[in-house]
Write an enzyme that holds these catalytic residues in place. Structure first.
Site, PDB file in Angstrom:
ATOM      1  N   GLY A   1       0.811  -1.204   0.000  1.00 42.39           N
ATOM      2  CA  GLY A   1       0.000   0.000   0.000  1.00 42.39           C
ATOM      3  C   GLY A   1       0.848   1.258   0.000  1.00 42.39           C
ATOM      4  CG  ASP A   2      -1.113   4.972  -0.588  1.00 44.94           C
ATOM      5  OD1 ASP A   2      -0.730   4.847  -1.757  1.00 44.94           O
ATOM      6  OD2 ASP A   2      -2.298   5.225  -0.294  1.00 44.94           O
TER       7      ASP A   2
ATOM      8  CD  GLU B   1      10.008   0.569   5.315  1.00 43.99           C
ATOM      9  OE1 GLU B   1      11.022   0.047   5.821  1.00 43.99           O
ATOM     10  OE2 GLU B   1       8.854   0.186   5.545  1.00 43.99           O
TER      11      GLU B   1
ATOM     12  CD  GLU C   1       3.526   4.338   7.700  1.00 37.29           C
ATOM     13  OE1 GLU C   1       3.792   4.120   8.906  1.00 37.29           O
ATOM     14  OE2 GLU C   1       2.932   3.505   6.980  1.00 37.29           O
TER      15      GLU C   1
ATOM     16  CG  ASP D   1       4.252  20.945 -10.245  1.00 37.87           C
ATOM     17  OD1 ASP D   1       4.798  20.305  -9.325  1.00 37.87           O
ATOM     18  OD2 ASP D   1       3.097  21.396 -10.170  1.00 37.87           O
TER      19      ASP D   1
ATOM     20  CG  LEU E   1       5.321  24.711  -8.040  1.00 35.32           C
ATOM     21  CD1 LEU E   1       4.308  25.385  -8.947  1.00 35.32           C
ATOM     22  CD2 LEU E   1       5.934  25.715  -7.073  1.00 35.32           C
TER      23      LEU E   1
ATOM     24  CB  THR F   1       4.664  -0.860   1.033  1.00 33.47           C
ATOM     25  OG1 THR F   1       4.070  -1.656   2.058  1.00 33.47           O
ATOM     26  CG2 THR F   1       5.822  -1.614   0.400  1.00 33.47           C
TER      27      THR F   1
ATOM     28  CB  SER G   1      -7.143  -1.035   2.259  1.00 37.22           C
ATOM     29  OG  SER G   1      -6.502   0.001   2.992  1.00 37.22           O
TER      30      SER G   1
END
Length: 308
Positions: A67-68, A73, A275, A218, A220, A70, A96
């Site tokens: 997921g996000d 990290e 996290e 970009d 930003l 992992t 998920s």
């Protein structure tokens, strides 16, 4: 699409390593001639260590499977390696929410996602730094960070119009706004905060698009500030502004900048790509085009063309 890299490591979250579709996808890609070694994480820090080991071995591409968290990290591991030795990053979305994968436009089924991760052209993308932490997608703070950690549907209700439900929740939790000062090179804002979103990517909280204009290349950050509100009438105005995302509305403000700092007298809840953190002060900056990411050439999050 670029040709397959000779040396590829799949760093996969241990919770996902036994998923039958994932194992089938790995076998299918190996049968097509991809040299793919699998590394399974067991505890925090494994991903960063495995990235360092892969870079030392001359691995040219790393795939983050999970997921996000992992992905975040593995990105942190890449950023700890000197730029010239950083492998290209591919992503096998197995979480998920998979907010970053959704925003980028990656396939969500294991085999097509892994195929793109292994063979897709690399695009140079920005990475955000917050102290010793890195994130590639988004940091959310305030009440939004609290509820995305425990009850993601509540954020959806806020942005989707469940005003009565959210007002009841705020009263039950005895919610108090977070007093904070935001500073960036072009300005400063002191305000009671309900929600703060700092985007390199576009969405968080299980599909909420908080930075629709964000691009990954970009240089930003796209910042969304939602000020505290105290009545149902205020909330209706807030929801109206969320639809328009004004530069400086009554409750909603949007900022585009290369650097942002925050300070408060209390610990502010912050969620970095899934996290959780609690910080009284922090600064977020961007390292432009810091890593190469295998992603669709047609992704809406790109300005530039892929590197040959």
């Amino acid at each position: 699409m670029a040709q397959s890299s000779k040396f590829v490591h799949l760093i996969i979250n241990g919770k996902s390593a036994q998923i039958p579709e994932v194992r089938e996808a790995v076998a299918a890609l190996r049968e097509k001639g991809h040299a793919l070694d699998v590394r399974v994480t067991w505890e925090g820090g494994d991903g960063m260590r495995m990235v360092r080991e892969a870079a030392d071995q001359g691995v040219s591409r790393i795939v983050a499977g999970g997921g996000d968290g992992t992905v975040s990290e593995v990105v942190a591991g890449l950023m700890a390696v000197e730029a010239a030795r950083r492998p290209t990053l591919g992503i096998l979305p197995l979480g998920s929410a998979n907010d970053f994968a959704h925003g980028v436009g990656l396939p969500l089924e294991p085999q097509p996602a892994l195929e793109l991760a292994l063979s897709g052209g690399g695009h140079a993308v920005d990475v955000a730094r917050l102290g010793d932490d890195c994130f590639i997608n988004m940091a959310t703070g305030g009440f939004g960070a609290e509820i995305t950690t425990s009850t993601p549907v509540a954020l959806k209700r806020l942005l989707g119009g469940g005003a009565y439900s959210l007002m009841g929740m705020l009263k039950a939790w005895r919610y108090q706004p977070y007093q904070g000062v935001l500073s960036w090179p072009e300005g400063e804002l002191t305000t009671p905060l309900f929600l703060l979103a700092i985007g390199n990517g576009r969405q968080a909280g299980g599909g909420q698009c908080l930075a629709p204009a964000a691009k990954l290349d970009d240089g930003l950050l796209d910042v969304l500030v939602v000020r505290h509100f105290s009545s149902l009438h205020d909330m209706r105005q807030l929801l109206s502004e969320i639809e328009r995302l004004p530069e400086d509305g009554e409750f909603v403000r949007t900022i585009r900048t290369s650097r942002l700092s925050f300070r408060s007298d209390a610990r502010f809840p912050l969620n970095l790509d899934g996290e959780p953190r609690h910080l009284e002060h922090f600064e977020v900056s961007l390292e432009p085009r810091a890593i190469m990411l295998a992603m669709p050439d047609t992704s809406e999050l790109l300005n530039a063309s892929p590197r040959p």
